[in-house]
Design a protein around this motif. Structure first.
Motif, short mmCIF file in Angstrom:
data_model
loop_
_atom_site.label_atom_id
_atom_site.label_comp_id
_atom_site.label_asym_id
_atom_site.label_seq_id
_atom_site.Cartn_x
_atom_site.Cartn_y
_atom_site.Cartn_z
N VAL A 197 0.89 -1.14 -0.15
CA VAL A 197 -0.02 0.01 -0.13
C VAL A 197 0.84 1.13 -0.16
CG1 VAL A 197 -1.68 1.34 1.14
CG2 VAL A 197 -1.81 -1.27 0.99
N HIS A 202 -3.61 3.76 -0.85
CA HIS A 202 -4.23 4.29 0.28
C HIS A 202 -5.21 5.25 -0.04
CE1 HIS A 202 -4.14 6.64 4.26
NE2 HIS A 202 -4.78 5.50 4.29
N ASP A 216 -5.92 3.24 7.95
CA ASP A 216 -4.34 3.75 7.89
C ASP A 216 -3.81 2.77 6.78
OD1 ASP A 216 -3.80 1.13 9.05
OD2 ASP A 216 -3.22 2.01 11.06
N HIS A 217 -2.63 2.75 6.62
CA HIS A 217 -2.05 1.93 5.45
C HIS A 217 -2.27 0.43 5.74
CE1 HIS A 217 -0.71 5.69 3.85
NE2 HIS A 217 0.08 5.10 3.08
N VAL A 220 -5.84 -0.62 5.22
CA VAL A 220 -6.04 -0.70 3.82
C VAL A 220 -5.40 -2.14 3.41
CG1 VAL A 220 -5.52 -0.03 1.60
CG2 VAL A 220 -6.43 1.51 3.35
#
Length: 290
Positions: A197, A202, A216-217, A220
């Motif tokens: 990501v 993102h 958040d990353h 995701v």
């Protein structure tokens, strides 16, 4: 979470990991695709992206070189990081000498572990943050030499070790974050089910509603990896980056020009995008429904 940064005007037209020259062992044919019909919206999005750009199986790159390449790409564009990568390999050996400790050759890791930081910083200056990145590369090179006897041993660990163990080990290395670890697992280890990501992924995953707006990353990554088959993660990652460059940009996504301007508009929740006013905000800043 602040609004998205402005789009980078210096990004190359094509994702460096996609297209005919972007690594990848082969193009996935329709017969190799898993399910004829996608079972989730995320899978349908990835299928559409694969048809639009490429369907490739990744893996096989030298693990240490991949690690270095990803560090150079942090917080910069391919246009800036690729020359830095080329200069580093030209000065410190690169693919011409990866024998390492096995037969007495210097090896890229050994050469970088003993490099003068100011010299390395100058070599990779095109990538930006060169003082920080040169320090990180020298430190990681020393660890690879000490713990794996060079890049050959590290490469074997990345390609044959359990993915969870490899990822945990990489994340314990100072200067290696989740995206860097996942890129090494994908592009070197060829591990299915790994969806790195970056800022494009993102933004797009949350804007489309494939992940929670405030994710958040890591959240995701977990949302996407749980929603698509492992074999589609590699090209899904690289093709989504390309889609972010061409259509779903940070400041002016194509849908602002009308629904016909975006090929994925029917699969998108357009979180944070107001077509009427033209306002675009980070999905996390969208007020929750009462």
């Amino acid at each position: 979470m602040p609004n998205e940064p402005s789009d980078r005007p210096d990004e190359p037209a094509e994702n460096i990991s996609g297209g005919p020259r972007g690594g990848g062992e082969h193009t996935v044919t329709p017969a190799e695709s898993s399910d004829p019909e996608p079972t989730t919206r995320a899978e349908a999005v990835v299928d559409n992206l694969g048809e639009r750009y490429w369907q490739k199986a990744y893996g096989g790159r030298d693990a240490f070189e991949c690690l270095v390449r990803t560090i150079l790409s942090q917080n910069t564009s391919d246009t800036a990081s690729q020359p830095a990568h080329d200069s580093l390999l030209a000065r410190y050996g690169g693919s011409a000498d990866r024998t390492g400790a096995e037969d007495g050759g210097a090896g890229l890791a050994s050469a970088l572990a003993t490099a003068e930081q100011d010299e390395l910083a100058e070599t990779i200056s095109a990538a930006g943050l060169y003082n920080q990145k040169s320090e990180t590369i020298i430190r990681l090179a020393g660890r690879i030499v000490e713990e794996y006897e060079g890049e050959a041993g590290f490469d074997e660990f990345v390609k044959s070790g359990h993915p969870d163990e490899v990822r945990d080990t990489l994340l314990k290395m100072k200067g290696v974050g989740p995206k860097t670890a996942d890129c090494v697992l994908l592009f070197s280890g060829g591990r299915g089910g790994v969806f790195p990501v970056d800022t494009h992924v993102h933004r797009i995953a949350r804007r489309m509603g494939l992940a929670p707006a405030n994710a958040d990353h890591e959240e995701v990554r977990e949302a996407i990896e749980s929603a698509i088959p492992p074999g589609k993660c590699g090209f899904g990652h690289t093709a989504m980056i390309q889609f972010g460059r061409e259509y779903c940009t940070a400041r002016k996504p194509a849908c602002l020009d009308g629904p016909e301007a975006c090929p994925l508009v029917e699969q998108c929740d357009q979180v944070g995008v107001d077509e009427l006013s033209g306002e675009v905000i980070d999905p996390a800043d969208v007020p929750a429904d009462d």
